[in-house]
Write a protein that holds these residues in place. Structure first.
Motif, PDB file in Angstrom:
ATOM      1  N   TYR A 198      -2.943   0.713 -11.646  1.00 27.89           N
ATOM      2  CA  TYR A 198      -1.524   0.550 -11.307  1.00 27.89           C
ATOM      3  C   TYR A 198      -1.153  -0.929 -11.182  1.00 27.89           C
ATOM      4  O   TYR A 198      -1.898  -1.733 -10.618  1.00 27.89           O
ATOM      5  CB  TYR A 198      -1.249   1.270  -9.987  1.00 27.89           C
ATOM      6  CG  TYR A 198       0.054   0.886  -9.319  1.00 27.89           C
ATOM      7  CD1 TYR A 198       1.268   1.309  -9.833  1.00 27.89           C
ATOM      8  CD2 TYR A 198       0.065   0.088  -8.171  1.00 27.89           C
ATOM      9  CE1 TYR A 198       2.464   0.957  -9.226  1.00 27.89           C
ATOM     10  CE2 TYR A 198       1.251  -0.258  -7.557  1.00 27.89           C
ATOM     11  CZ  TYR A 198       2.454   0.176  -8.090  1.00 27.89           C
ATOM     12  OH  TYR A 198       3.622  -0.181  -7.487  1.00 27.89           O
ATOM     13  N   ASP A 206       1.470   6.453  -6.987  1.00 22.45           N
ATOM     14  CA  ASP A 206       0.328   7.262  -7.412  1.00 22.45           C
ATOM     15  C   ASP A 206       0.711   8.742  -7.468  1.00 22.45           C
ATOM     16  O   ASP A 206       0.258   9.474  -8.353  1.00 22.45           O
ATOM     17  CB  ASP A 206      -0.844   7.056  -6.455  1.00 22.45           C
ATOM     18  CG  ASP A 206      -2.097   7.768  -6.939  1.00 22.45           C
ATOM     19  OD1 ASP A 206      -2.627   7.380  -7.990  1.00 22.45           O
ATOM     20  OD2 ASP A 206      -2.531   8.722  -6.280  1.00 22.45           O
ATOM     21  N   SER A 207       1.556   9.167  -6.525  1.00 27.67           N
ATOM     22  CA  SER A 207       1.998  10.563  -6.563  1.00 27.67           C
ATOM     23  C   SER A 207       2.828  10.827  -7.823  1.00 27.67           C
ATOM     24  O   SER A 207       2.777  11.921  -8.399  1.00 27.67           O
ATOM     25  CB  SER A 207       2.814  10.899  -5.317  1.00 27.67           C
ATOM     26  OG  SER A 207       4.035  10.176  -5.285  1.00 27.67           O
ATOM     27  N   GLN A 219       0.470  11.065 -10.815  1.00 25.67           N
ATOM     28  CA  GLN A 219      -0.263  12.333 -10.732  1.00 25.67           C
ATOM     29  C   GLN A 219       0.587  13.494 -11.261  1.00 25.67           C
ATOM     30  O   GLN A 219       0.078  14.406 -11.940  1.00 25.67           O
ATOM     31  CB  GLN A 219      -0.683  12.609  -9.288  1.00 25.67           C
ATOM     32  CG  GLN A 219      -1.735  11.647  -8.743  1.00 25.67           C
ATOM     33  CD  GLN A 219      -3.118  11.876  -9.313  1.00 25.67           C
ATOM     34  OE1 GLN A 219      -3.348  12.804 -10.099  1.00 25.67           O
ATOM     35  NE2 GLN A 219      -4.068  11.038  -8.933  1.00 25.67           N
ATOM     36  N   ALA A 274       0.895   4.095  -2.943  1.00 26.82           N
ATOM     37  CA  ALA A 274       0.662   5.521  -2.681  1.00 26.82           C
ATOM     38  C   ALA A 274       1.800   6.368  -3.251  1.00 26.82           C
ATOM     39  O   ALA A 274       1.568   7.443  -3.825  1.00 26.82           O
ATOM     40  CB  ALA A 274       0.519   5.753  -1.181  1.00 26.82           C
ATOM     41  N   GLU A 275       3.037   5.880  -3.108  1.00 23.58           N
ATOM     42  CA  GLU A 275       4.188   6.615  -3.648  1.00 23.58           C
ATOM     43  C   GLU A 275       4.126   6.696  -5.174  1.00 23.58           C
ATOM     44  O   GLU A 275       4.356   7.763  -5.766  1.00 23.58           O
ATOM     45  CB  GLU A 275       5.477   5.919  -3.220  1.00 23.58           C
ATOM     46  CG  GLU A 275       6.734   6.564  -3.757  1.00 23.58           C
ATOM     47  CD  GLU A 275       7.997   5.805  -3.379  1.00 23.58           C
ATOM     48  OE1 GLU A 275       9.081   6.223  -3.832  1.00 23.58           O
ATOM     49  OE2 GLU A 275       7.883   4.800  -2.645  1.00 23.58           O
ATOM     50  N   GLU A 277       0.831  -1.206   0.000  1.00 25.47           N
ATOM     51  CA  GLU A 277       0.000   0.000   0.000  1.00 25.47           C
ATOM     52  C   GLU A 277       0.866   1.257   0.000  1.00 25.47           C
ATOM     53  O   GLU A 277       0.546   2.244  -0.682  1.00 25.47           O
ATOM     54  CB  GLU A 277      -0.922  -0.013   1.211  1.00 25.47           C
ATOM     55  CG  GLU A 277      -1.993  -1.099   1.166  1.00 25.47           C
ATOM     56  CD  GLU A 277      -2.913  -1.050   2.361  1.00 25.47           C
ATOM     57  OE1 GLU A 277      -2.692  -0.167   3.238  1.00 25.47           O
ATOM     58  OE2 GLU A 277      -3.840  -1.864   2.442  1.00 25.47           O
ATOM     59  N   ALA A 278       1.970   1.226   0.779  1.00 20.02           N
ATOM     60  CA  ALA A 278       2.860   2.385   0.807  1.00 20.02           C
ATOM     61  C   ALA A 278       3.485   2.635  -0.562  1.00 20.02           C
ATOM     62  O   ALA A 278       3.593   3.779  -1.023  1.00 20.02           O
ATOM     63  CB  ALA A 278       3.949   2.170   1.857  1.00 20.02           C
ATOM     64  N   ARG A 279       3.862   1.561  -1.223  1.00 23.97           N
ATOM     65  CA  ARG A 279       4.462   1.707  -2.549  1.00 23.97           C
ATOM     66  C   ARG A 279       3.441   2.230  -3.550  1.00 23.97           C
ATOM     67  O   ARG A 279       3.749   3.096  -4.385  1.00 23.97           O
ATOM     68  CB  ARG A 279       5.031   0.366  -3.011  1.00 23.97           C
ATOM     69  CG  ARG A 279       5.593   0.388  -4.425  1.00 23.97           C
ATOM     70  CD  ARG A 279       6.311  -0.894  -4.755  1.00 23.97           C
ATOM     71  NE  ARG A 279       6.643  -0.969  -6.158  1.00 23.97           N
ATOM     72  CZ  ARG A 279       7.642  -0.312  -6.741  1.00 23.97           C
ATOM     73  NH1 ARG A 279       8.402   0.480  -6.011  1.00 23.97           N
ATOM     74  NH2 ARG A 279       7.890  -0.449  -8.023  1.00 23.97           N
TER      75      ARG A 279
END
Length: 301
Positions: free
Chosen positions: A144, A125-126, A129, A122-123, A118-120
């Motif tokens: 993703y 996704d930034s 973006q 989120a990273e 999940e942390a990866r």
């Protein structure tokens, strides 16, 4: 006053009895009426005597028990004080016992460690973006896929190979952070690089883009028996370690970005959907080692 009347009546009764006893009649004849009167008077006298005795007894003062009120109040106060002291002592004893006991606190549970996946996500996704904000593609939705990491050494100077990720897509964004190890001449370095293959429907249909050590982007197409190098481009920025490589395929348009700078952009009607792979090429027989970290693929919707 009542007592005097009783006394007088008693005296008359006695006198009457004496007179009867002293009468000298040869043949005493008792008058029944007098006899009944005498009996009645005797009973009355006896009853009066009892009443007199009762009145005398009632007139005597009755001795009441003497109660020491002050002593009783003092004793009650002492008892109350002793009870309060005992209660206070008990409360102090209980408080001391509680203080002596070790305080048992429930163990504090540490928050669970963050899920690495999940942390990866989120990273990454930034990162996508940021690409979207720079208009690197038009799609507003994507999916993703974590492509993991890759490292491979290649020795054949005439060909290059591909290592599949298991991720398919037609309109895709491919991302990776590349670094390398190489021993050879500058000329050999111009033919050595890291990249991605994409749109691989089978072994004879695919595209591939590489960044070689001289900062040039090379794109190849295999279409059946036709193998050609397509339009290339130069990256004039500083080669970093690692170097960010991004390949965008959308609506038959191909773009390649190196460290955020667009190096190649052209349209190819033969771009197709297929598997995304890692790829390495070398210009030295001593080999070229390519490492790609934090690889990711986004399918554009």
């Amino acid at each position: 006053m009542r007592i005097r009347r009783v006394a007088r009546l008693s005296g008359m009764v006695v006198l009457l009895l004496v007179m009867l006893a002293c009468a000298t009649t040869p043949t005493p004849t008792v008058d029944p009426g007098l006899e009944q009167t005498a009996v009645a008077l005797g009973v009355m006298a006896t009853q009066n005597a009892k009443n007199q005795a009762t009145l005398q007894a009632a007139s005597l003062p009755t001795a009441a028990p003497t109660v020491d009120t002050l002593a009783t109040e003092q004793a009650a106060a002492q008892l109350q004080a002793a009870t309060a002291a005992a209660q206070q002592a008990q409360a102090q004893t209980e408080a001391a016992a509680q203080a002596a006991e070790p305080t048992t606190q429930p163990p504090t549970e540490a928050p669970p460690p963050p899920d690495p996946a999940e942390a990866r996500a989120a990273e990454m996704d930034s990162i996508i973006q940021q690409m979207k904000s720079k208009n690197w593609f038009k799609a507003s939705e994507w999916e993703y896929h974590d492509a993991g990491s890759f490292e491979q050494t290649w020795y054949d100077t005439k060909t290059f190979d591909r290592w599949g990720t298991g991720i398919d897509g037609g309109n895709v964004v491919i991302y990776g952070e590349a670094s390398w190890r190489f021993v050879g001449t500058a000329k050999e370095g111009e033919q050595s690089g890291c990249g991605f293959a994409y749109g691989e429907g089978d072994l004879d249909h695919w595209h591939a883009s590489f960044l070689t050590m001289d900062g040039v982007v090379h794109t190849y197409r295999q279409r059946g028996g036709e193998f050609i190098e397509m339009k290339g481009g130069n990256y004039y920025g500083k080669m970093t370690d690692p170097t960010q490589i991004v390949v965008v395929v959308e609506d038959k348009m191909l773009s390649v970005f190196i460290n955020g700078v667009e190096a190649v952009r052209f349209r190819d009607p033969y771009l197709q959907s297929g598997e995304v792979s890692f790829s390495v090429k070398t210009g030295s027989t001593r080999g070229f080692t390519c490492t790609i970290e934090n690889a990711a693929v986004w399918e554009l919707r």
